[in-house]
Write a protein that holds these residues in place. Sequence first.
Motif, short mmCIF file in Angstrom:
data_model
loop_
_atom_site.label_atom_id
_atom_site.label_comp_id
_atom_site.label_asym_id
_atom_site.label_seq_id
_atom_site.Cartn_x
_atom_site.Cartn_y
_atom_site.Cartn_z
N PRO A 1 62.95 -30.01 34.99
CA PRO A 1 63.48 -31.32 35.19
C PRO A 1 62.97 -32.14 34.37
O PRO A 1 61.77 -32.31 33.62
N THR A 2 63.71 -33.13 33.86
CA THR A 2 63.54 -34.42 32.75
C THR A 2 64.06 -35.58 33.23
O THR A 2 65.40 -35.59 34.21
N LEU A 3 63.46 -36.52 33.30
CA LEU A 3 64.06 -38.09 33.78
C LEU A 3 63.86 -38.89 32.32
O LEU A 3 62.70 -38.95 31.79
N SER A 4 64.99 -39.52 32.00
CA SER A 4 65.16 -40.44 30.65
C SER A 4 65.50 -41.61 31.27
O SER A 4 66.80 -41.73 31.57
N ILE A 5 64.93 -42.73 30.82
CA ILE A 5 65.34 -44.16 31.31
C ILE A 5 65.25 -44.92 29.67
O ILE A 5 64.39 -44.99 29.04
N THR A 6 66.54 -45.53 29.40
CA THR A 6 66.54 -46.47 28.50
C THR A 6 66.73 -47.79 29.10
O THR A 6 67.73 -48.20 29.74
N THR A 7 65.76 -48.86 28.64
CA THR A 7 65.96 -50.22 29.04
C THR A 7 65.51 -51.46 28.05
O THR A 7 65.11 -50.95 27.00
N ASN A 8 65.92 -52.49 28.45
CA ASN A 8 65.79 -53.52 27.39
C ASN A 8 64.49 -54.22 28.19
O ASN A 8 64.21 -55.11 27.46
N VAL A 9 63.78 -53.75 29.04
CA VAL A 9 62.69 -54.18 29.60
C VAL A 9 61.71 -54.03 28.36
O VAL A 9 61.46 -53.00 27.77
N PRO A 10 60.94 -54.85 27.82
CA PRO A 10 59.81 -54.79 26.84
C PRO A 10 58.68 -53.81 27.25
O PRO A 10 58.36 -53.87 28.53
N LEU B 1 54.80 -43.91 33.78
CA LEU B 1 55.01 -42.41 33.32
C LEU B 1 54.54 -41.46 34.29
O LEU B 1 55.13 -40.70 34.76
N ALA B 2 53.08 -41.43 34.50
CA ALA B 2 52.42 -40.67 35.51
C ALA B 2 53.08 -40.72 36.91
O ALA B 2 53.30 -39.86 37.60
N ASP B 3 53.30 -42.01 36.96
CA ASP B 3 53.83 -42.06 38.61
C ASP B 3 55.40 -41.63 38.77
O ASP B 3 55.56 -40.91 39.54
N LEU B 4 56.08 -41.59 37.94
CA LEU B 4 57.41 -41.16 37.84
C LEU B 4 57.38 -39.93 37.61
O LEU B 4 58.08 -38.88 38.45
N SER B 5 56.69 -39.10 37.13
CA SER B 5 56.21 -37.74 36.95
C SER B 5 56.06 -37.11 38.20
O SER B 5 56.47 -35.91 38.83
N LYS B 6 55.21 -37.42 39.05
CA LYS B 6 54.84 -37.13 40.14
C LYS B 6 56.00 -37.14 41.33
O LYS B 6 56.14 -36.37 42.01
N LEU B 7 56.48 -38.49 41.04
CA LEU B 7 57.92 -38.66 41.87
C LEU B 7 58.87 -37.65 41.67
O LEU B 7 59.53 -37.31 42.67
N VAL B 8 59.22 -37.47 40.53
CA VAL B 8 60.20 -36.36 40.24
C VAL B 8 59.88 -35.02 40.61
O VAL B 8 60.59 -34.34 41.17
N SER B 9 58.66 -34.68 40.58
CA SER B 9 57.95 -33.42 41.08
C SER B 9 58.31 -33.39 42.54
O SER B 9 58.85 -32.23 43.00
N GLN B 10 57.86 -34.43 43.09
CA GLN B 10 57.95 -34.25 44.67
C GLN B 10 59.61 -34.20 45.11
O GLN B 10 59.62 -33.51 45.89
N ILE B 11 60.47 -35.37 44.49
CA ILE B 11 61.69 -35.12 45.00
C ILE B 11 62.59 -33.94 44.55
O ILE B 11 63.55 -33.50 45.54
N LEU B 12 62.19 -33.30 43.55
CA LEU B 12 63.01 -32.15 43.14
C LEU B 12 62.35 -30.78 43.45
O LEU B 12 62.80 -29.72 43.17
N GLN B 13 61.07 -30.83 44.21
CA GLN B 13 60.32 -29.96 44.62
C GLN B 13 60.01 -28.97 43.49
O GLN B 13 60.37 -27.71 43.72
N VAL C 1 57.79 -30.98 34.48
CA VAL C 1 58.68 -32.16 34.53
C VAL C 1 58.16 -33.17 33.44
O VAL C 1 57.03 -32.74 32.96
N ALA C 2 59.12 -33.58 32.68
CA ALA C 2 59.05 -34.38 31.71
C ALA C 2 59.59 -35.78 31.99
O ALA C 2 60.85 -35.77 32.34
N VAL C 3 59.00 -36.85 31.55
CA VAL C 3 59.56 -38.14 31.95
C VAL C 3 59.46 -39.17 30.34
O VAL C 3 58.48 -39.01 29.78
N ARG C 4 60.56 -39.84 30.46
CA ARG C 4 60.59 -40.56 28.80
C ARG C 4 61.08 -41.94 29.37
O ARG C 4 62.47 -42.31 30.24
#
Length: 119
Positions: free
Chosen positions: A2-11, A20-32, A38-41
């Motif tokens: 699984p990968t999660l990529s987000i592009t944003t205008n938030v500085p 990033l670490a929290d999102l990695s854990k969250l993706v791991s949990q929800i996708l079991q 898991v990779a997050v960007r």
Amino acid sequence: MPTLSITTNVPKYKISSTVLADLSKLVSQILQTPEQYVAVRIKAGQQMYWYNNESTCALGNITGTGNFGIDENKQFASILYDFIEKKIGIPQDRFYLSFVEQKPSNIGVRGTTLEEIIQ
């Protein structure tokens, strides 16, 4: 893979170093899926325009193999949108998230494909 990529205008400076670490854990949990796969960007500070202005917004995609479906995507979206609004400050009505189902034969890993590794 699984990968999660987000592009944003938030500085970048407005995004906590733990997101990033929290999102990695969250993706791991929800996708079991074990977090080691898991990779997050987050691409922050991008020039973006949404419905007549440049206010805070984001585009994202989450990819995986065999994880997605109508009911699953609704559940995943609810969890991810809540997290992203609370931790990054992106309003839920200014964020699109695409769910991308990948075939294991279309994912490269360790010089081969995921299909080869899981057989």
